[in-house]
Design an enzyme around this catalytic site. Structure first.
Site, PDB file in Angstrom:
ATOM      1  N   HIS A  64       0.831  -1.184   0.000  1.00 20.86           N
ATOM      2  CA  HIS A  64       0.000   0.000   0.000  1.00 20.86           C
ATOM      3  C   HIS A  64       0.877   1.250   0.000  1.00 20.86           C
ATOM      4  CE1 HIS A  64      -3.819  -2.163   1.704  1.00 20.86           C
ATOM      5  NE2 HIS A  64      -3.360  -2.690   0.581  1.00 20.86           N
ATOM      6  N   GLU A  83       1.286   3.722   2.104  1.00 24.41           N
ATOM      7  CA  GLU A  83       2.018   4.048   3.321  1.00 24.41           C
ATOM      8  C   GLU A  83       3.303   3.238   3.442  1.00 24.41           C
ATOM      9  OE1 GLU A  83      -2.440   4.145   4.452  1.00 24.41           O
ATOM     10  OE2 GLU A  83      -1.139   3.215   2.947  1.00 24.41           O
ATOM     11  N   CYS A 126      -1.616  -1.048   7.501  1.00 26.89           N
ATOM     12  CA  CYS A 126      -0.752   0.121   7.355  1.00 26.89           C
ATOM     13  C   CYS A 126      -0.727   0.967   8.621  1.00 26.89           C
ATOM     14  CB  CYS A 126      -1.210   0.964   6.172  1.00 26.89           C
ATOM     15  SG  CYS A 126      -0.955   0.149   4.581  1.00 26.89           S
ATOM     16  N   THR A 154     -27.760   6.921 -33.067  1.00 21.86           N
ATOM     17  CA  THR A 154     -26.635   6.102 -32.614  1.00 21.86           C
ATOM     18  C   THR A 154     -26.269   4.962 -33.550  1.00 21.86           C
ATOM     19  OG1 THR A 154     -28.098   4.643 -31.350  1.00 21.86           O
ATOM     20  CG2 THR A 154     -27.213   6.574 -30.207  1.00 21.86           C
ATOM     21  N   MET A 213     -27.551   2.968 -37.632  1.00 23.10           N
ATOM     22  CA  MET A 213     -28.500   2.883 -38.735  1.00 23.10           C
ATOM     23  C   MET A 213     -29.648   1.951 -38.350  1.00 23.10           C
ATOM     24  SD  MET A 213     -26.985   5.016 -40.538  1.00 23.10           S
ATOM     25  CE  MET A 213     -28.113   5.023 -41.932  1.00 23.10           C
ATOM     26  N   ARG A 260     -12.690   2.658 -20.537  1.00 20.63           N
ATOM     27  CA  ARG A 260     -12.697   1.205 -20.298  1.00 20.63           C
ATOM     28  C   ARG A 260     -11.625   0.819 -19.288  1.00 20.63           C
ATOM     29  NH1 ARG A 260     -13.392  -1.700 -26.288  1.00 20.63           N
ATOM     30  NH2 ARG A 260     -15.490  -0.883 -26.740  1.00 20.63           N
TER      31      ARG A 260
END
Length: 381
Positions: free
Chosen positions: A55, A57, A89, A166, A168, A189
Site C-alpha cells: 500500500h 504508506e 498500514c 446512434t 442505422m 474502459r
C-alpha cells in the site's frame, strides 16, 4: 493555524497526485497516495500501484527509511487496520514512529471505517482529518459507491450523430466518431472494473469490449512498464442467450459474463465451453434482465467499483429509468444519420413535456473532430 492548514493542503495535494498514478491498476482497491514530511522536507513518498502489492504508506515508509521517525504522514485515505493481502498500514505507521497523521477521508470499507484512526490515536499519534476530502472522494467515487451503497459507480458512454442517432436502422454503428474520441473510450474502459453492453452490440458490431492500444496521439491509458492492461470484466445483457459462440469477446483476454433470464441448460453449456460465464437473474415484469439485480451482483460478487455502460438506446434507457447511471459521456460526431436511424435513448411513457429527464452538464470539450458532453442525470423530484 491558517499557515499550518495551507501546508497540510499543499502536501495532501501532492499525495493525491501520487494516488492518481494507480487509477488504471489498483481496482478493486482504492487509489491511495502518501507523503512523509519531517522538518518541512519531504522524506518519503509512495502510492498504491497494483492490487495485492504494498500500500501507499508502506511504499512511503520504505522510501523514507530511518527519516520516517518523527515525521508527519499525509495519506489520502484512512490507513487500513486489518490483515488482507498485506499487513495493516496503521500498525506500520505506528512502528515507524510517525508523530502526526493527516488524512483526506475516512475509509468507507466496513473492515476499516475508523479502526485505523483508533489504532494510531491509541499509539499517541496526532490525527487531522478531512484535508481535501472532496478531492479524495472524487478520486475513488467507485470504491466509495460500492462500499456505501453496494452498487458500482456507473458511467454511460454513447456515440451519436448531430441529429441524435446512434446507429442505422440495420443496427450498424461503426464508426460514428473518430480516433481521438475512440481513444478516450479506451481510457474509460481502462478506468472501469466492468464494461456492460447489450447483446445487439455483439450481434451487429461483434464488439470486443477490451482495452486496446490507442489509434491517435499519445497513449491514452498509461500503465507501468512491463505490465499489461488490466482488462475489465466484459458483461453482456443477453435475455434469451443469443450470444454466438464465435463472438470475438469470448476469446479475448479476460472474462466474459453473460447475464440472462434463460434457463436453457444446453445453450448455457455451449457458451461456457466457448469461454463465457453465465448468470441467471430475475426478470422484470416485461421479461427483461433485472438490471438492479445485475448491478448488485457486480458490486457484491465481482467487487466492481466502476462500470462503463456501452450500449444502445434500449438498455441505456432502461438503466436511466432504473436510476443506475451516475455520469454520461455523450460523444457527438459532425455527421447526420437521418430519421430512420436509431435514437439515442428508448424510454417508455415519455409522451409529455412533464416526463422529460433533466441533465446537469458538467463539461463540453472537443476530441478531434467530435465533441464530448459530460453530464449527470438530475435527481427527479
Amino acid at each position: 493555524m491558517s499557515g499550518q492548514f495551507e501546508m497540510d493542503a499543499l502536501y495532501m495535494a501532492h499525495a493525491l497526485r501520487l494516488a492518481e498514478r494507480g487509477r488504471y491498476t489498483t481496482a478493486p482497491n482504492p487509489c491511495v497516495g502518501c507523503v512523509l514530511v519531517r522538518d518541512g522536507q519531504i522524506v518519503g513518498e509512495g502510492w498504491h500501484l497494483w492490487v495485492g502489492e504494498n500500500h501507499a504508506e508502506v511504499n512511503a515508509l520504505h522510501d523514507a527509511g530511518d527519516q520516517a521517525r518523527g515525521a508527519t504522514a499525509y495519506v489520502t485515505l484512512e490507513p487500513c487496520s486489518h490483515h488482507g493481502r498485506t499487513p495493516p498500514c496503521s500498525q506500520a505507521l505506528v512502528d515507524a514512529g510517525i508523530v502526526r497523521l493527516v488524512v483526506a477521508m475516512q475509509d468507507p470499507n466496513p473492515q476499516v471505517a475508523g479502526r485505523g484512526f483508533r489504532m494510531c490515536e491509541d499509539a499517541g499519534i496526532e490525527i487531522v482529518r478531512g484535508v481535501l476530502e472532496a478531492d479524495a472522494m472524487a478520486l475513488n467515487r467507485g470504491f466509495v459507491a460500492r462500499m456505501t451503497g453496494r452498487r458500482p459507480f456507473t458511467r454511460l458512454k454513447m456515440a451519436m450523430s448531430m441529429d441524435g442517432r446512434t446507429a442505422m436502422a440495420s443496427g450498424e454503428s461503426q464508426w460514428i466518431t473518430g480516433p481521438a474520441a475512440r481513444d478516450e473510450v479506451q481510457r474509460l474502459r481502462a478506468l472501469s472494473s466492468a464494461v456492460v453492453t447489450g447483446i445487439d452490440s455483439i450481434l451487429y458490431d461483434d464488439s470486443r469490449l477490451t482495452v486496446r492500444l490507442p489509434e491517435a496521439g499519445e497513449p491514452a491509458v498509461p500503465v507501468p512498464a512491463g505490465r499489461p492492461y488490466r482488462q475489465p470484466l466484459r458483461v453482456v445483457v443477453d435475455t434469451h442467450l443469443r450470444m454466438p459462440v464465435a463472438a470475438r469477446c469470448l476469446s479475448e483476454p479476460g472474462r466474459t459474463l453473460i447475464a440472462t433470464i434463460s434457463t436453457d441448460e444446453t445453450k448455457r453449456q455451449v457458451l461456457e465451453r466457448a469461454g463465457a460465464s453465465c448468470i441467471v437473474l430475475p426478470a422484470t415484469p416485461d421479461g427483461q434482465v433485472d438490471l438492479e439485480a445485475l448491478w448488485r451482483y457486480l458490486g457484491q460478487q465481482e467487487a466492481c467499483n466502476d462500470i462503463l455502460l456501452e450500449t444502445g438506446a434500449t438498455l441505456a434507457g432502461a438503466a436511466l429509468e432504473a436510476g443506475l447511471v451516475d455520469e454520461m459521456h455523450l460523444f457527438m460526431a459532425p455527421t447526420l444519420l437521418g430519421p430512420e436511424a436509431r435514437p439515442l435513448f428508448s424510454m417508455a411513457g415519455m409522451t409529455a413535456m412533464a416526463h422529460q429527464r433533466h441533465l446537469h452538464i458538467e463539461d463540453v470539450r472537443a476530441f478531434g473532430d467530435d465533441w464530448r458532453i459530460l453530464a449527470r442525470p438530475r435527481i427527479q423530484g
